[in-house]
Motif scaffolding. Structure first.
Motif, PDB file in Angstrom:
ATOM      1  N   GLY A 277     -31.935  -7.527  10.177  1.00  0.00           N
ATOM      2  CA  GLY A 277     -31.696  -8.750  10.437  1.00  0.00           C
ATOM      3  C   GLY A 277     -30.627  -8.969  11.182  1.00  0.00           C
ATOM      4  O   GLY A 277     -29.840  -8.376  11.924  1.00  0.00           O
ATOM      5  N   ASP A 278     -30.142 -10.363  11.542  1.00  0.00           N
ATOM      6  CA  ASP A 278     -29.083 -10.875  12.436  1.00  0.00           C
ATOM      7  C   ASP A 278     -29.318 -10.252  13.701  1.00  0.00           C
ATOM      8  O   ASP A 278     -30.275 -10.400  14.262  1.00  0.00           O
ATOM      9  N   THR A 279     -28.208  -9.431  14.199  1.00  0.00           N
ATOM     10  CA  THR A 279     -28.610  -8.834  15.664  1.00  0.00           C
ATOM     11  C   THR A 279     -28.282  -7.176  15.428  1.00  0.00           C
ATOM     12  O   THR A 279     -27.767  -6.557  16.492  1.00  0.00           O
ATOM     13  N   GLN A 280     -28.700  -6.865  14.106  1.00  0.00           N
ATOM     14  CA  GLN A 280     -28.746  -5.279  14.123  1.00  0.00           C
ATOM     15  C   GLN A 280     -29.635  -4.678  14.981  1.00  0.00           C
ATOM     16  O   GLN A 280     -30.805  -4.983  15.592  1.00  0.00           O
ATOM     17  N   HIS A 281     -29.271  -3.432  15.330  1.00  0.00           N
ATOM     18  CA  HIS A 281     -29.869  -2.655  16.031  1.00  0.00           C
ATOM     19  C   HIS A 281     -29.944  -1.275  15.489  1.00  0.00           C
ATOM     20  O   HIS A 281     -28.939  -0.504  15.225  1.00  0.00           O
ATOM     21  N   SER A 282     -31.224  -0.651  15.226  1.00  0.00           N
ATOM     22  CA  SER A 282     -31.416   0.710  14.494  1.00  0.00           C
ATOM     23  C   SER A 282     -32.547   1.372  15.322  1.00  0.00           C
ATOM     24  O   SER A 282     -33.486   0.860  15.665  1.00  0.00           O
ATOM     25  N   ASP A 283     -31.881   2.822  15.410  1.00  0.00           N
ATOM     26  CA  ASP A 283     -32.735   3.713  16.269  1.00  0.00           C
ATOM     27  C   ASP A 283     -33.090   4.764  15.587  1.00  0.00           C
ATOM     28  O   ASP A 283     -32.039   5.626  15.058  1.00  0.00           O
ATOM     29  N   VAL A 284     -34.262   5.162  15.475  1.00  0.00           N
ATOM     30  CA  VAL A 284     -34.646   6.473  14.820  1.00  0.00           C
ATOM     31  C   VAL A 284     -35.281   7.327  15.802  1.00  0.00           C
ATOM     32  O   VAL A 284     -36.144   6.946  16.423  1.00  0.00           O
ATOM     33  N   THR A 285     -34.946   8.584  16.065  1.00  0.00           N
ATOM     34  CA  THR A 285     -35.564   9.404  16.945  1.00  0.00           C
ATOM     35  C   THR A 285     -35.813  10.731  16.456  1.00  0.00           C
ATOM     36  O   THR A 285     -34.719  11.260  15.623  1.00  0.00           O
ATOM     37  N   LEU A 286     -36.850  11.172  16.496  1.00  0.00           N
ATOM     38  CA  LEU A 286     -37.568  12.184  15.834  1.00  0.00           C
ATOM     39  C   LEU A 286     -37.988  13.462  16.870  1.00  0.00           C
ATOM     40  O   LEU A 286     -38.806  12.820  17.793  1.00  0.00           O
ATOM     41  N   PHE A 287     -37.640  14.614  16.707  1.00  0.00           N
ATOM     42  CA  PHE A 287     -38.456  15.626  17.283  1.00  0.00           C
ATOM     43  C   PHE A 287     -38.969  16.814  16.334  1.00  0.00           C
ATOM     44  O   PHE A 287     -38.138  17.184  15.538  1.00  0.00           O
ATOM     45  N   VAL A 288     -40.214  16.832  16.328  1.00  0.00           N
ATOM     46  CA  VAL A 288     -40.825  17.884  15.431  1.00  0.00           C
ATOM     47  C   VAL A 288     -41.431  18.955  16.445  1.00  0.00           C
ATOM     48  O   VAL A 288     -42.278  18.757  17.120  1.00  0.00           O
ATOM     49  N   ASP A 289     -40.797  20.026  15.950  1.00  0.00           N
ATOM     50  CA  ASP A 289     -41.256  21.309  16.884  1.00  0.00           C
ATOM     51  C   ASP A 289     -41.990  22.259  16.152  1.00  0.00           C
ATOM     52  O   ASP A 289     -41.719  22.999  15.160  1.00  0.00           O
ATOM     53  N   HIS A 290     -43.592  22.250  16.173  1.00  0.00           N
ATOM     54  CA  HIS A 290     -44.459  23.189  15.687  1.00  0.00           C
ATOM     55  C   HIS A 290     -44.445  24.443  16.468  1.00  0.00           C
ATOM     56  O   HIS A 290     -45.181  24.553  17.393  1.00  0.00           O
ATOM     57  N   ALA A 291     -43.592  25.393  16.182  1.00  0.00           N
ATOM     58  CA  ALA A 291     -43.059  26.549  16.929  1.00  0.00           C
ATOM     59  C   ALA A 291     -44.134  27.644  16.282  1.00  0.00           C
ATOM     60  O   ALA A 291     -44.403  28.946  17.072  1.00  0.00           O
ATOM     61  N   VAL A 292     -44.770  27.816  15.154  1.00  0.00           N
ATOM     62  CA  VAL A 292     -45.627  28.444  14.879  1.00  0.00           C
ATOM     63  C   VAL A 292     -46.898  28.062  14.185  1.00  0.00           C
ATOM     64  O   VAL A 292     -47.060  26.930  14.217  1.00  0.00           O
ATOM     65  N   PRO A 293     -47.954  28.909  14.036  1.00  0.00           N
ATOM     66  CA  PRO A 293     -49.306  28.297  13.640  1.00  0.00           C
ATOM     67  C   PRO A 293     -49.367  27.667  12.066  1.00  0.00           C
ATOM     68  O   PRO A 293     -48.659  28.129  11.494  1.00  0.00           O
ATOM     69  N   ASN A 294     -50.530  26.951  12.057  1.00  0.00           N
ATOM     70  CA  ASN A 294     -51.082  26.836  10.467  1.00  0.00           C
ATOM     71  C   ASN A 294     -50.074  25.960   9.729  1.00  0.00           C
ATOM     72  O   ASN A 294     -49.654  26.017   8.390  1.00  0.00           O
ATOM     73  N   CYS A 295     -49.387  24.897  10.263  1.00  0.00           N
ATOM     74  CA  CYS A 295     -48.316  23.987   9.831  1.00  0.00           C
ATOM     75  C   CYS A 295     -48.950  22.451   9.853  1.00  0.00           C
ATOM     76  O   CYS A 295     -49.566  22.247  10.754  1.00  0.00           O
TER      77      CYS A 295
END
Length: 422
Positions: A277-295
């Protein structure tokens, strides 16, 4: 001849350079060489700005007008908040970036050890200015280790508390969950209401094979604070991991999560809620590395944005060439409660394998007027009806955790945050 373009240092950058020059380099188990190297990396990059792709929507160079000096370890008496969980909970207190054994639980659960964080190979990706800044100024971090095969019935709550104003904290912690272990860790970030201060936290997490771990982050800093938090998460084979973030406080916040699957047949649930609310600024940055099989990974982030607030989500799933049979699903959903509220969503997929099931999506909308009319027609006041619809919108991100204890804890926090009745 081409003249080299030199970007002038901001006031905040100049202050950080001056502060680092006067910093006692050999402290907190970190060598002077490590600090010098980290600060050189930060100085070369400077504060992130909109021309840096990962920071395009959160121009820290413009928003961070000043840089407060690192907090001193004064060892003052501190009033601790009540523990969140009604069940058995062990507390670890970190005040102004420093571990306070005198305020922490005297006896930890069996199989859990805590020690000063020691230098080691970082789990974080290279070339991130904010992580480098944390490494240069880091204070007394802790390392929490859960022994192999231990099922920890007691929740572990880490209370990060900033006292006073006009200071900066740089906590850095490490969690190691042994093979076959099971644990719930809750991190809370709190500060004095109305205080102006800055937090730059970093946490490294390694989850072993066949382990089950849930990590909850509750960010309820002062509404005038700035909050930066970086998390590196490495997951072993046959593991089950949940990571949840609730953003409610601070004027400016950014949570960046870097996940890498290191073993096959593992599952990740990465979820979060931002209530702004108000003038808040929220940033969620996500990096998911599937480096191996079957996940398998499931990412679900929801925002409720009122007034002139702004929410940012950037998420990328990358599937490496050998990571066949990957199943990755990412969704970001937003609810705008005013005409001036803003949402920036950027979900991405990079797929280099051919036998995968991956998808991403984004939706942004307003409260459904038909549903609102339905509730009001049954005698529910408009304000309460709106809260009910907001709760219903956010509930999915919590309930998908499939852990009754965690769901109850988060629902209680959310109801308190929205001022909703049971």
């Amino acid at each position: 001849m081409n003249a080299e373009v030199r970007v002038q240092e901001t006031q905040a950058e100049a202050s950080l350079i001056e502060q680092f020059a006067g910093l006692a380099k050999d402290q907190g188990g970190v060598s002077a060489e490590t600090r010098e190297k980290a600060f050189a990396e930060f100085k070369e990059a400077g504060l992130p700005h909109r021309r840096v792709e990962e920071w395009h929507y959160t121009d820290l160079r413009a928003k961070m007008r000043q840089a407060f000096a690192p907090a001193a370890n004064a060892g003052e008496a501190v009033a601790l908040p009540e523990l969140l969980d009604d069940g058995a909970t062990a507390r670890i207190a970190i005040v102004d970036g420093y571990y306070r054994a005198d305020l922490s639980s005297g006896v930890l659960p069996e199989g859990v050890t805590i020690s000063p964080i020691a230098e080691g190979a970082s789990l974080f990706p290279a070339k991130d200015a904010i992580i480098s800044l944390n490494a240069a100024f880091q204070q007394e971090g802790v390392s929490i280790e859960v022994a192999e095969g231990v099922e920890v019935a007691t929740a572990i709550e880490i209370s990060h508390i900033t006292t006073g104003a006009e200071k900066a904290t740089y906590p850095r912690n490490r969690f190691v969950v042994g093979n076959g272990a099971n644990v719930l860790i809750v991190e809370r970030f709190l500060g004095e209401a109305g205080a102006v201060y800055q937090t730059n936290a970093a946490t490294e997490i390694r989850v072993g094979d066949e382990a089950s771990a849930t990590f909850i982050k509750l960010q309820d800093e002062s509404r005038k604070a700035q909050h930066l938090d970086s998390v590196a998460l490495k997951i072993g084979a046959h593991a089950d991991v949940n990571h949840f973030t609730l953003n409610a406080g601070s004027d400016l916040s950014r949570t960046q999560l870097f996940v890498e699957f290191e073993g096959e047949e593992s599952n990740l649930g990465a979820r979060g809620i931002s209530v702004l609310g108000d003038t808040q600024h929220s940033d969620v940055t996500l990096f998911v590395d599937h480096a191996v099989p079957n996940c398998e990974s499931r990412e679900l982030y929801k925002s409720v944005i009122a007034d002139k607030a702004r929410s940012v989500f950037q998420g990328k799933i990358i599937v490496r060439p050998d990571a066949q049979k990957t199943d990755g699903q990412m969704m970001v959903q937003s609810l705008l409660l005013s005409e001036e509220a803003e949402m920036n969503a950027k979900p991405e997929l990079e797929i280099f394998a051919d036998d995968v099931q991956c998808a991403h999506g984004s939706t942004t909308g307003e409260i459904d007027e038909d549903l609102l009319f339905y509730l009001r027609a049954r005698g529910i006041p408009e304000a309460e009806a709106r809260k009910m619809l907001v709760l219903a919108f956010l509930a999915e991100a919590i309930e998908e955790i499939e852990n009754e204890r965690v769901v109850a804890l988060l629902e209680t926090q959310l109801r308190a945050l929205l001022g909703s009745e049971e």
